[in-house]
Scaffold this active site. Structure first.
Site, PDB file in Angstrom:
ATOM      1  CE  LYS A  20      17.756   0.920 -19.229  1.00  0.00           C
ATOM      2  NZ  LYS A  20      17.546   2.566 -20.367  1.00  0.00           N
TER       3      LYS A  20
ATOM      4  CD  GLU B   3       8.934   1.920 -21.084  1.00  0.00           C
ATOM      5  OE1 GLU B   3       9.218   3.020 -21.334  1.00  0.00           O
ATOM      6  OE2 GLU B   3       9.780   0.869 -21.626  1.00  0.00           O
TER       7      GLU B   3
ATOM      8  CG  ASN C  35      15.037   0.054 -22.403  1.00  0.00           C
ATOM      9  OD1 ASN C  35      15.298  -0.257 -21.440  1.00  0.00           O
ATOM     10  ND2 ASN C  35      15.667   0.411 -23.847  1.00  0.00           N
TER      11      ASN C  35
ATOM     12  CE1 TYR D 132     -25.068  10.749 -40.089  1.00  0.00           C
ATOM     13  CE2 TYR D 132     -25.726  12.359 -42.066  1.00  0.00           C
ATOM     14  CZ  TYR D 132     -24.529  11.636 -41.752  1.00  0.00           C
ATOM     15  OH  TYR D 132     -23.596  11.201 -41.886  1.00  0.00           O
TER      16      TYR D 132
ATOM     17  CB  SER E 266      19.458   1.235 -25.257  1.00  0.00           C
ATOM     18  OG  SER E 266      20.202   2.703 -25.468  1.00  0.00           O
TER      19      SER E 266
ATOM     20  CB  THR F 130      -0.940  -0.263   1.029  1.00  0.00           C
ATOM     21  OG1 THR F 130      -0.452   0.405   2.169  1.00  0.00           O
ATOM     22  CG2 THR F 130      -1.718  -1.368   1.012  1.00  0.00           C
ATOM     23  CG  HIS F 131       0.479   4.677   0.936  1.00  0.00           C
ATOM     24  ND1 HIS F 131      -1.168   5.401   1.098  1.00  0.00           N
ATOM     25  CD2 HIS F 131      -0.309   3.082   1.883  1.00  0.00           C
ATOM     26  CE1 HIS F 131      -1.434   5.286   2.103  1.00  0.00           C
ATOM     27  NE2 HIS F 131      -1.044   4.325   2.836  1.00  0.00           N
TER      28      HIS F 131
END
Ligand code: ARG
Length: 483
Positions: free
Chosen positions: A297, A304, A299, A331, A291, A169-170
């Protein structure tokens, strides 16, 4: 999104043969390009032709078309469908949209009898029908992908029913949970999305054709027959509403927005977990990219991008709501603007779902890292409090005692389960040897043993219920598609 070519300002002109009768000058070439929708509504060609075949069949049944006329029209439409399928067509902007492009082709192909197809209908009820058919087809594809994603989540949850990780939580370690339990939380979100989609389909699945331009038609049409031929639940009730209603498109996009929000939340967690800071999961290489400058890297591009694509879906929902907000009945040409947001929503949702359904079964849990993170986070502190309550301590006092124990543990750089009994007894004399049963992570999760709880046995039971629900869904889908 396509926009008309405005680079040429010389106003070359075109005449539209479908409605040019009352006009004294041809359409301005820019205006023709500006108002045309063929660039994007051509993707409705199968639905447009299917609708026309049903319409012609009905016109014949009620005596408006002879058998020979009907056959010529249907054969012509089928041939055009094949031509288009083979890429054998040149779309004409002067013919505005898919409806007039197909109709012009038909007349070219079968002659004057082709001109009878548009009897008793309008492009207004035609487009409303085409989009409903299209959205319905795509809903069925998306529904199957949702099932596939849920299956992936459920099976991975089964595999990871005993895997312990910190629950947050948080974004702070809170209490230990099982990874299987976390995956089933995702599964619940997607299950609700699938329910919403099924509900949306009900309101997509009604037939507007027969409303004609707005008021209905003077021909003795049989809308029930057309509904049956096109596998719609029923004809719509009101002709004005039929040609103007786009609620179903908004509902679909609202469904897509919620799904996008869920996929984005899952993506966010995967991105975090794949980082070296968390290091909870390994995403398969085929779902990641490197990358160009930093050789080390890997990714998590797929999650994403899914997270990023949520934005455009929300945007489309806002576009559609705004598009409809001030339109008087019935219409209006505004409605032509419904297609690009709707189509892009469909494409985006299908892409994101495919990526997720493919990726989920290949997620690899780094069990040791998850366990270690749960151990480091003092995540059994609540269990110690509950233990004290069982021994007669009031919860508020127990909270205080545990707070002090945790502070001591932090100072000693040891987890609660690593403190000795005499160390724990400094804070409360009711603590006995059996405390270590509840301080272990395994004991903590196993104790949450009720429906909806994180105990491994509960996860396995929930997996079984989800498997059963998915099986029922699939057999319902099978009868639907074979009916
Ligand atoms: N292309 C139009 C649309 O997408 C089809 C209906 C046109 N009707 C009209 N009266 N201009 O909405």
């Amino acid at each position: 999104m396509s926009s008309p070519d405005t680079s040429n300002n010389s106003s070359a002109t075109t005449t539209n043969q479908s409605w040019g009768g009352r006009f004294s000058e041809p359409t301005d070439a820019f205006v023709a390009a500006f108002t045309a929708s063929i660039d994007f509504d051509k993707r409705l060609y199968q639905q447009d032709i299917r609708g026309s075949i049903a319409h012609a069949t009905m016109l014949n049944r009620v005596g408006v078309l002879t058998d020979a006329e009907k056959s010529a029209i249907i054969d012509g439409l089928e041939a055009i469908r094949e031509d288009i399928g083979r890429g054998n067509i040149e779309w004409s902007v002067a013919l505005e949209d898919i409806h007039m492009n197909v109709e012009a082709r038909l007349i070219e192909r079968i002659g004057n009898v082709g001109k009878k197809l548009h009897t008793g209908r309008s492009r207004n009820d035609q487009i409303a029908t085409d989009i409903r058919l299209y959205v319905r087809d795509e809903i069925d594809v998306i529904n199957a992908e949702l099932t596939r994603l849920r299956q992936g989540l459920v099976e991975l949850a089964y595999q990871e029913a005993d895997t312990i990780m910190p629950g947050f939580t948080h974004l702070q370690a809170a209490q230990p949970v099982t990874f299987g339990h976390h995956l089933l939380a995702w599964q619940e979100m997607v299950a609700r999305d699938q329910e919403r989609l099924a509900d949306c389909r009900k309101r997509v699945n009604v037939l507007p054709l027969g409303a004609a331009a707005l008021a209905g038609t003077t021909y003795p049409i049989d809308r029930h027959l057309v509904a049956e031929l096109l596998e719609f639940e029923r004809p719509t009730e009101n002709s004005l509403d039929s040609v103007s209603d786009r609620d179903f498109a908004i509902e679909f996009t609202a469904f897509a927005s919620l799904l996008g929000m869920h996929l984005s939340r899952m993506s966010e967690e995967l991105v975090l977990w794949a980082s070296s800071q968390f290091d909870f999961v390994e995403l398969p290489d085929r779902f990641c990219t490197g990358s160009s400058i930093m050789p080390q890297k890997k990714n998590p591009d797929v999650p994403e991008l899914v997270r990023g694509k949520t934005g455009r879906v929300y945007g489309h929902l806002m576009s559609l709501l705004t598009l409809m907000k001030s339109q008087p009945l019935a219409y209006n040409k505004d409605n032509q603007e419904d297609k690009e947001p709707l189509f892009d929503t469909i494409d985006t949702v299908k892409g994101c779902l495919r990526a997720f359904a493919d990726m989920v079964p290949a997620i690899e849990a780094k069990r040791d890292n998850m366990f270690e993170a749960a151990r480091r986070g003092y995540s059994t502190a609540t269990d110690l409090a509950d233990y004290l309550v069982c021994k007669g301590v009031a919860f508020r006092d127990a909270h205080e005692i545990v707070g002090k124990s945790v502070a001591y543990g932090i100072e000693q750089q040891r987890d609660l389960s690593e403190l000795r009994l005499d160390e724990l007894q400094q804070f409360s004399d009711v603590i006995e040897q059996d405390v270590f049963d509840v301080l272990s992570l395994e004991g903590s999760v196993a104790a949450r043993n009720h429906i909806g709880g994180t105990a491994p046995d509960q996860v396995r039971a929930a997996v079984q219920r989800a498997r059963d629900a998915l099986k029922t869904l699939q057999s319902a889908h099978r009868t639907e598609t074979s009916a």
